[in-house]
Design a protein around this motif. Structure first.
Motif, PDB file in Angstrom:
ATOM      1  N   ALA A  70      -1.293   0.369  -1.025  1.00  0.00           N
ATOM      2  CA  ALA A  70       0.035  -0.150  -0.659  1.00  0.00           C
ATOM      3  C   ALA A  70      -0.056  -1.094   0.531  1.00  0.00           C
ATOM      4  O   ALA A  70       0.656  -2.104   0.598  1.00  0.00           O
ATOM      5  CB  ALA A  70       0.973   1.018  -0.348  1.00  0.00           C
ATOM      6  N   ARG A  71      -0.947  -0.798   1.460  1.00  0.00           N
ATOM      7  CA  ARG A  71      -1.120  -1.682   2.620  1.00  0.00           C
ATOM      8  C   ARG A  71      -1.645  -3.046   2.188  1.00  0.00           C
ATOM      9  O   ARG A  71      -1.214  -4.083   2.713  1.00  0.00           O
ATOM     10  CB  ARG A  71      -2.074  -1.046   3.628  1.00  0.00           C
ATOM     11  CG  ARG A  71      -2.157  -1.787   4.961  1.00  0.00           C
ATOM     12  CD  ARG A  71      -3.113  -1.101   5.903  1.00  0.00           C
ATOM     13  NE  ARG A  71      -2.711   0.270   6.142  1.00  0.00           N
ATOM     14  CZ  ARG A  71      -3.456   1.171   6.779  1.00  0.00           C
ATOM     15  NH1 ARG A  71      -4.637   0.818   7.256  1.00  0.00           N
ATOM     16  NH2 ARG A  71      -3.027   2.390   6.943  1.00  0.00           N
ATOM     17  N   LEU A  72      -2.571  -3.053   1.243  1.00  0.00           N
ATOM     18  CA  LEU A  72      -3.072  -4.332   0.731  1.00  0.00           C
ATOM     19  C   LEU A  72      -1.951  -5.131   0.073  1.00  0.00           C
ATOM     20  O   LEU A  72      -1.863  -6.356   0.243  1.00  0.00           O
ATOM     21  CB  LEU A  72      -4.202  -4.080  -0.262  1.00  0.00           C
ATOM     22  CG  LEU A  72      -5.513  -3.529   0.315  1.00  0.00           C
ATOM     23  CD1 LEU A  72      -6.504  -3.236  -0.814  1.00  0.00           C
ATOM     24  CD2 LEU A  72      -6.117  -4.515   1.298  1.00  0.00           C
ATOM     25  N   ALA A  73      -1.088  -4.463  -0.678  1.00  0.00           N
ATOM     26  CA  ALA A  73       0.028  -5.154  -1.328  1.00  0.00           C
ATOM     27  C   ALA A  73       0.986  -5.734  -0.286  1.00  0.00           C
ATOM     28  O   ALA A  73       1.461  -6.874  -0.413  1.00  0.00           O
ATOM     29  CB  ALA A  73       0.765  -4.187  -2.254  1.00  0.00           C
ATOM     30  N   VAL A  74       1.272  -4.963   0.761  1.00  0.00           N
ATOM     31  CA  VAL A  74       2.160  -5.457   1.825  1.00  0.00           C
ATOM     32  C   VAL A  74       1.532  -6.659   2.533  1.00  0.00           C
ATOM     33  O   VAL A  74       2.223  -7.621   2.891  1.00  0.00           O
ATOM     34  CB  VAL A  74       2.467  -4.326   2.825  1.00  0.00           C
ATOM     35  CG1 VAL A  74       3.252  -4.856   4.012  1.00  0.00           C
ATOM     36  CG2 VAL A  74       3.251  -3.214   2.154  1.00  0.00           C
ATOM     37  N   THR A 123      11.568  -5.839   7.125  1.00  0.00           N
ATOM     38  CA  THR A 123      11.180  -5.028   5.968  1.00  0.00           C
ATOM     39  C   THR A 123       9.667  -4.952   5.826  1.00  0.00           C
ATOM     40  O   THR A 123       9.101  -3.880   5.568  1.00  0.00           O
ATOM     41  CB  THR A 123      11.797  -5.612   4.685  1.00  0.00           C
ATOM     42  OG1 THR A 123      13.224  -5.666   4.831  1.00  0.00           O
ATOM     43  CG2 THR A 123      11.441  -4.754   3.472  1.00  0.00           C
ATOM     44  N   LEU A 124       8.987  -6.069   5.999  1.00  0.00           N
ATOM     45  CA  LEU A 124       7.529  -6.073   5.895  1.00  0.00           C
ATOM     46  C   LEU A 124       6.895  -5.249   7.010  1.00  0.00           C
ATOM     47  O   LEU A 124       5.906  -4.523   6.784  1.00  0.00           O
ATOM     48  CB  LEU A 124       7.007  -7.506   5.938  1.00  0.00           C
ATOM     49  CG  LEU A 124       7.287  -8.359   4.695  1.00  0.00           C
ATOM     50  CD1 LEU A 124       6.894  -9.804   4.941  1.00  0.00           C
ATOM     51  CD2 LEU A 124       6.534  -7.805   3.486  1.00  0.00           C
ATOM     52  N   LEU A 138      -0.421  -8.897   1.195  1.00  0.00           N
ATOM     53  CA  LEU A 138      -0.261 -10.075   0.336  1.00  0.00           C
ATOM     54  C   LEU A 138       1.151 -10.631   0.451  1.00  0.00           C
ATOM     55  O   LEU A 138       1.346 -11.857   0.526  1.00  0.00           O
ATOM     56  CB  LEU A 138      -0.582  -9.708  -1.112  1.00  0.00           C
ATOM     57  CG  LEU A 138      -2.058  -9.341  -1.396  1.00  0.00           C
ATOM     58  CD1 LEU A 138      -2.230  -8.954  -2.860  1.00  0.00           C
ATOM     59  CD2 LEU A 138      -2.973 -10.503  -1.039  1.00  0.00           C
ATOM     60  N   LEU A 139       2.152  -9.764   0.456  1.00  0.00           N
ATOM     61  CA  LEU A 139       3.533 -10.226   0.637  1.00  0.00           C
ATOM     62  C   LEU A 139       3.722 -10.854   2.021  1.00  0.00           C
ATOM     63  O   LEU A 139       4.464 -11.834   2.170  1.00  0.00           O
ATOM     64  CB  LEU A 139       4.499  -9.055   0.449  1.00  0.00           C
ATOM     65  CG  LEU A 139       4.576  -8.456  -0.958  1.00  0.00           C
ATOM     66  CD1 LEU A 139       5.497  -7.249  -0.967  1.00  0.00           C
ATOM     67  CD2 LEU A 139       5.063  -9.503  -1.961  1.00  0.00           C
ATOM     68  N   THR A 140       3.044 -10.305   3.007  1.00  0.00           N
ATOM     69  CA  THR A 140       3.127 -10.869   4.356  1.00  0.00           C
ATOM     70  C   THR A 140       2.546 -12.272   4.397  1.00  0.00           C
ATOM     71  O   THR A 140       3.067 -13.159   5.090  1.00  0.00           O
ATOM     72  CB  THR A 140       2.385  -9.959   5.348  1.00  0.00           C
ATOM     73  OG1 THR A 140       2.936  -8.635   5.296  1.00  0.00           O
ATOM     74  CG2 THR A 140       2.494 -10.495   6.760  1.00  0.00           C
ATOM     75  N   ALA A 141       1.466 -12.500   3.657  1.00  0.00           N
ATOM     76  CA  ALA A 141       0.872 -13.841   3.613  1.00  0.00           C
ATOM     77  C   ALA A 141       1.861 -14.848   3.023  1.00  0.00           C
ATOM     78  O   ALA A 141       1.994 -15.975   3.528  1.00  0.00           O
ATOM     79  CB  ALA A 141      -0.411 -13.805   2.787  1.00  0.00           C
TER      80      ALA A 141
END
Length: 640
Positions: free
Chosen positions: A226-230, A260-261, A232-235
């Motif tokens: 989940a941290r990796l997914a977050v 939210t991020l 990617l969204l942060t990028a």
């Protein structure tokens, strides 16, 4: 330099991790003698635990491993672990070694014994499974610390850019990119090291396909995914943010997306740390998320402020620094409230503050945070000095504007107010007098009052600006030094926080001590006694080595003692004699001779009666020849 030093200390001082869960009870009881062989071995913990493929190892009286069933939870309860035993068990003492994973992602291990019918000799050579690998633990802890640092820098830098709105954000781009990549890399390392960290194996086990598959389906593994997914969204969010015009007031949508991020990123820690287990889990998770976000906004923002101070002008700092000062004050308030709650939840009592490792680490963190707050207070003084000249300059500008508006300039030669509007007739044309006055050599034009006033104002303003510029440089240097101290202390605070997350909370430790007589073998059950007779016997036997002594169960009453002798090359050796005696100096009891018997390869007895609890002195005498022998004393703890 500070980061490198902390990493060396972290790797060099890595110790086996203690987890939130502690062993509450065993069935059969540790050290008990049962008349009928049990069908199962059941362990009950203070919190939920996860099971591994090799969570149980059971060894019989012949030191051979007993075939067991698959480990599972008993009666559907997540805080238990159970394994089935064969239908028929021989009489004697059985050793059970266990290893599970606490709900807060840390492995827990131990061992205990029980006997069927009667006690028998046990050997120190039983393979109870791999211990914690120091290299795996060191790399895992270093990756956790880097992840904390990178997350704080990432959250704090973005918050600083959005909320403080510096005119030039170019100094923030490089640390922002470095923080994102560091957090990504440390998360991948944590994901790969998860399996060997749980099983106690070396880093090479990280590339085992089956171990990786097990990690990806476990709770801690899912949190890391989940941290990796977050990330990617942060990028994506950062790329969109880079296209905005600077400085520009962030829209509500941008603020909501960034918040939210940050919350989602903090949740990936809270879901796999102490907050996810124990009492008041929903409230603890909320508190942990707020604590982590506030930590990032404050400590990461300090780094962003430090970089901005180096590049921004004095006028720009007078706008940015007061904004960050207000944000930092709110962050410190949130940290104080959430930290107080989490300390109460983890400690359970005031005695645990000094009586447990968790409490002592918490005191160290409190001291570091106190220094950090004092440094922050010193920085606020420099912030106030930067803000005062800005306010004074705005007030002076407003005053000068009002003065110019009130003055009414008069034309040259105009009559004074109240006089007749007709100028006095001297018989000379008006233009002739003007030309004579202007053309007379050595007579400069007389400046009007408004021109003189403007010149004076300009001169005063230039002098004031020069003075303020020098003051601003001094104030900026002072602020930079104080913020640098804050950043250094903040790195230490994050290091202590990393150690706290791998330490057994005082509340769990107290609960386990109250409800379980002894969750695992006492620390004095296995005693290593090194010896050196001072030379060689002249034969194949060496005068140097060690004796591994097993004291079972190290409690008041009848105990079994086994001793195995190793030579200098760590190989097993046979010696003519091993003698062990026990003395309790505080009660003047002893020496009690264990009367060990050579049973072929090791020395053993099952009938040493130790009548009282306390710190006993165990004297081990090793004779390797007719003339070479040595006696070594060790302290052992006998519990009630």
């Amino acid at each position: 330099m500070l980061l490198g030093t902390l990493l060396v200390l972290l790797l060099g001082g890595a110790t086996p991790a203690s987890a939130h869960a502690a062993l509450r009870s065993t069935d059969p009881d540790d050290g008990s003698v049962v008349q009928r062989a049990p069908r199962n071995v059941t362990l009950t913990f203070t919190e939920s635990v996860g099971l591994l493929d090799d969570s149980f190892r059971v060894f019989g009286p012949d030191q051979r491993r007993v075939h067991t069933g698959e480990a599972r939870h008993a009666d559907g309860r997540s805080d238990t672990a159970r394994v089935g035993l064969p239908g028929k068990l021989a009489r004697g003492t059985y050793t059970v070694a266990w290893r599970v994973v606490s709900a807060d992602s840390h492995p827990v291990s131990g061992a205990f014994t029980f006997s069927v019918g009667e006690r028998s000799a046990t050997s120190a050579q039983i393979d109870t499974g791999p211990a914690e690998d120091p290299l795996t633990d060191g790399l895992h802890d270093a990756a956790r610390y880097l992840a904390y640092l990178a997350a704080a820098l990432l959250v704090g830098t973005v918050a600083f850019a959005l909320l403080c709105r510096p005119a030039d954000t170019s100094p923030l781009r490089r640390p922002l990119v470095a923080a994102w990549w560091t957090l990504l890399g440390s998360t991948v390392v944590l994901l790969l090291l998860r399996a060997p960290y749980e099983t106690g194996e070396g880093p090479a086990a990280a590339f085992d396909v089956s171990a990786v598959e097990r990690t990806l389906t476990s709770g801690p593994g899912l949190a890391l995914l989940a941290r990796l997914a977050v990330l990617l969204l942060t990028a994506v969010f950062l790329l969109r943010l880079a296209k905005r015009e600077e400085p520009r007031q962030p829209t509500p949508a941008v603020l909501v997306a960034g918040t939210t991020l940050a919350v989602a990123l903090a949740l990936t820690w809270a879901a796999a740390e102490h907050a996810s287990a124990g009492i008041q889990v929903p409230l603890a998770m909320t508190s942990s998320v707020l604590h982590l976000v506030a930590t990032g906004v404050w400590l990461g923002g300090l780094v962003a402020l430090l970089l901005t101070i180096r590049r921004a002008s004095g006028e720009a700092l007078r706008e940015v620094v007061p904004r960050f000062s207000r944000i930092a004050f709110v962050s410190v308030t949130v940290l104080a409230v959430t930290g107080l709650y989490q300390s109460w939840r983890g400690l359970g009592s005031l005695d645990a503050l000094t009586g447990t490792s968790y409490g002592r680490l918490l005191l160290a963190k409190l001291a570091a945070v106190t220094v950090l707050v004092l440094a922050a207070g010193y920085s606020r003084r420099w912030t106030a000095r930067l803000a005062i000249p800005a306010a004074a300059a705005r007030t002076a500008a407003a005053t000068r504007t009002a003065a110019v508006r009130e003055r009414v300039p008069q034309p040259v030669g105009a009559p004074a107010p109240g006089e007749d509007g007709e100028p006095e007739n001297t018989g000379e044309p008006e233009n002739t007098r003007a030309s004579e006055n202007q053309g007379e050599p050595g007579m400069p034009d007389e400046p009007d009052e408004s021109s003189a006033s403007a010149s004076t104002s300009a001169s005063t303003s230039a002098t004031t600006s020069a003075s303020e510029g020098g003051d601003a440089d001094a104030e900026r240097r002072g602020l930079r030094r104080s913020v640098l101290v804050e950043v250094a202390v903040a790195a230490v605070v994050l290091l202590i926080t990393t150690l706290l997350t791998t330490t057994l909370p005082g509340r769990a430790q107290a609960e386990a001590a109250q409800q379980a007589p002894a969750g695992a073998l006492p620390p004095t059950t296995l005693i290593s006694v090194p010896f050196d007779t001072g030379g060689s016997t002249g034969t194949t036997l060496s005068g140097r080595g060690k004796v591994e002594v097993t004291l079972d169960p190290a409690r008041v009453g009848e105990n079994g003692v086994q001793a195995v002798v190793f030579g200098g090359d760590t190989g097993l050796i046979v010696v003519p004699e091993v003698r062990i005696t026990f003395t309790l100096p505080s009660r003047k009891i002893g020496p009690i001779d264990a009367e060990l018997t050579d049973v072929g390869g090791y020395w053993s007895t099952n009938s040493v009666n130790l009548p009282l609890a306390g710190n006993w002195t165990m004297k081990t005498t090793v004779r390797v020849s007719d003339v070479d022998q040595v006696t070594v004393s060790k302290q052992v703890r006998i519990v009630p």
